[in-house]
Design a protein around this motif. Sequence first.
Motif, PDB file in Angstrom:
ATOM      1  N   GLN A 230      38.161  51.100  24.249  1.00 43.74           N
ATOM      2  CA  GLN A 230      37.617  49.769  24.536  1.00 43.74           C
ATOM      3  C   GLN A 230      37.647  48.879  23.292  1.00 43.74           C
ATOM      4  O   GLN A 230      37.918  47.682  23.394  1.00 43.74           O
ATOM      5  CB  GLN A 230      36.198  49.880  25.091  1.00 43.74           C
TER       6      GLN A 230
ATOM      7  N   ASN B  51      39.847  49.131  20.860  1.00 43.87           N
ATOM      8  CA  ASN B  51      41.259  48.822  20.607  1.00 43.87           C
ATOM      9  C   ASN B  51      41.816  47.787  21.571  1.00 43.87           C
ATOM     10  O   ASN B  51      42.784  47.093  21.256  1.00 43.87           O
ATOM     11  CB  ASN B  51      42.108  50.098  20.688  1.00 43.87           C
ATOM     12  N   HIS B  52      41.238  47.703  22.762  1.00 47.25           N
ATOM     13  CA  HIS B  52      41.756  46.826  23.822  1.00 47.25           C
ATOM     14  C   HIS B  52      40.613  46.024  24.450  1.00 47.25           C
ATOM     15  O   HIS B  52      40.272  46.212  25.625  1.00 47.25           O
ATOM     16  CB  HIS B  52      42.484  47.661  24.883  1.00 47.25           C
TER      17      HIS B  52
ATOM     18  N   ARG C 190      40.209  43.075  25.616  1.00 49.07           N
ATOM     19  CA  ARG C 190      40.435  42.167  26.754  1.00 49.07           C
ATOM     20  C   ARG C 190      40.600  42.906  28.076  1.00 49.07           C
ATOM     21  O   ARG C 190      40.556  42.287  29.147  1.00 49.07           O
ATOM     22  CB  ARG C 190      41.669  41.302  26.491  1.00 49.07           C
ATOM     23  N   LEU C 191      40.789  44.234  28.027  1.00 50.56           N
ATOM     24  CA  LEU C 191      41.028  44.974  29.264  1.00 50.56           C
ATOM     25  C   LEU C 191      39.806  45.002  30.167  1.00 50.56           C
ATOM     26  O   LEU C 191      39.915  44.759  31.368  1.00 50.56           O
ATOM     27  CB  LEU C 191      41.503  46.401  28.965  1.00 50.56           C
ATOM     28  N   GLN C 192      38.644  45.303  29.619  1.00 53.13           N
ATOM     29  CA  GLN C 192      37.453  45.415  30.468  1.00 53.13           C
ATOM     30  C   GLN C 192      37.110  44.097  31.162  1.00 53.13           C
ATOM     31  O   GLN C 192      36.863  44.094  32.372  1.00 53.13           O
ATOM     32  CB  GLN C 192      36.260  45.947  29.683  1.00 53.13           C
TER      33      GLN C 192
ATOM     34  N   PHE D   3      39.145  41.777  31.993  1.00 49.95           N
ATOM     35  CA  PHE D   3      40.199  41.601  32.997  1.00 49.95           C
ATOM     36  C   PHE D   3      39.904  42.451  34.236  1.00 49.95           C
ATOM     37  O   PHE D   3      39.954  41.962  35.365  1.00 49.95           O
ATOM     38  CB  PHE D   3      41.558  41.982  32.409  1.00 49.95           C
ATOM     39  N   LEU D   4      39.578  43.731  34.017  1.00 45.35           N
ATOM     40  CA  LEU D   4      39.293  44.625  35.148  1.00 45.35           C
ATOM     41  C   LEU D   4      38.056  44.170  35.916  1.00 45.35           C
ATOM     42  O   LEU D   4      38.012  44.283  37.146  1.00 45.35           O
ATOM     43  CB  LEU D   4      39.139  46.064  34.665  1.00 45.35           C
ATOM     44  N   GLU D   5      37.060  43.646  35.210  1.00 44.67           N
ATOM     45  CA  GLU D   5      35.868  43.130  35.894  1.00 44.67           C
ATOM     46  C   GLU D   5      36.215  41.926  36.753  1.00 44.67           C
ATOM     47  O   GLU D   5      35.719  41.802  37.882  1.00 44.67           O
ATOM     48  CB  GLU D   5      34.789  42.777  34.863  1.00 44.67           C
TER      49      GLU D   5
ATOM     50  N   ILE E   8      51.904  48.060  38.025  1.00 48.70           N
ATOM     51  CA  ILE E   8      51.795  48.537  36.650  1.00 48.70           C
ATOM     52  C   ILE E   8      53.188  48.544  36.041  1.00 48.70           C
ATOM     53  O   ILE E   8      54.130  49.063  36.634  1.00 48.70           O
ATOM     54  CB  ILE E   8      51.181  49.956  36.596  1.00 48.70           C
TER      55      ILE E   8
END
Length: 80
Positions: free
Chosen positions: A20, A22-23, A25-27, A29-31, A46
């Motif tokens: 989390q 390291n990345h 912006r992923l969480q 985005f997923l939310e 993907i």
Amino acid sequence: MNLSQIARLQALKKHLEIFQNNHPRLQPFLEAVNREVLKEGSVVEISVTSPEGKTLVTNMKLKKEDLEFIRALHELQSVR
């Protein structure tokens, strides 16, 4: 749950925290995906590109059972 399983879960939690960080912006985005477009019939695509430029792509149309699994994972993460 035995001590070995607890140790594995603690290690997994540490790896998740590193991922989390390291990345970041992923969480969010997923939310947003979960909140706005994740429903039966949605298509998830993907794409992975290697450093050499080779790209593999796949997609899947979500079924009711897929959403149940995703929500169960989400609830599991909320427990931590």
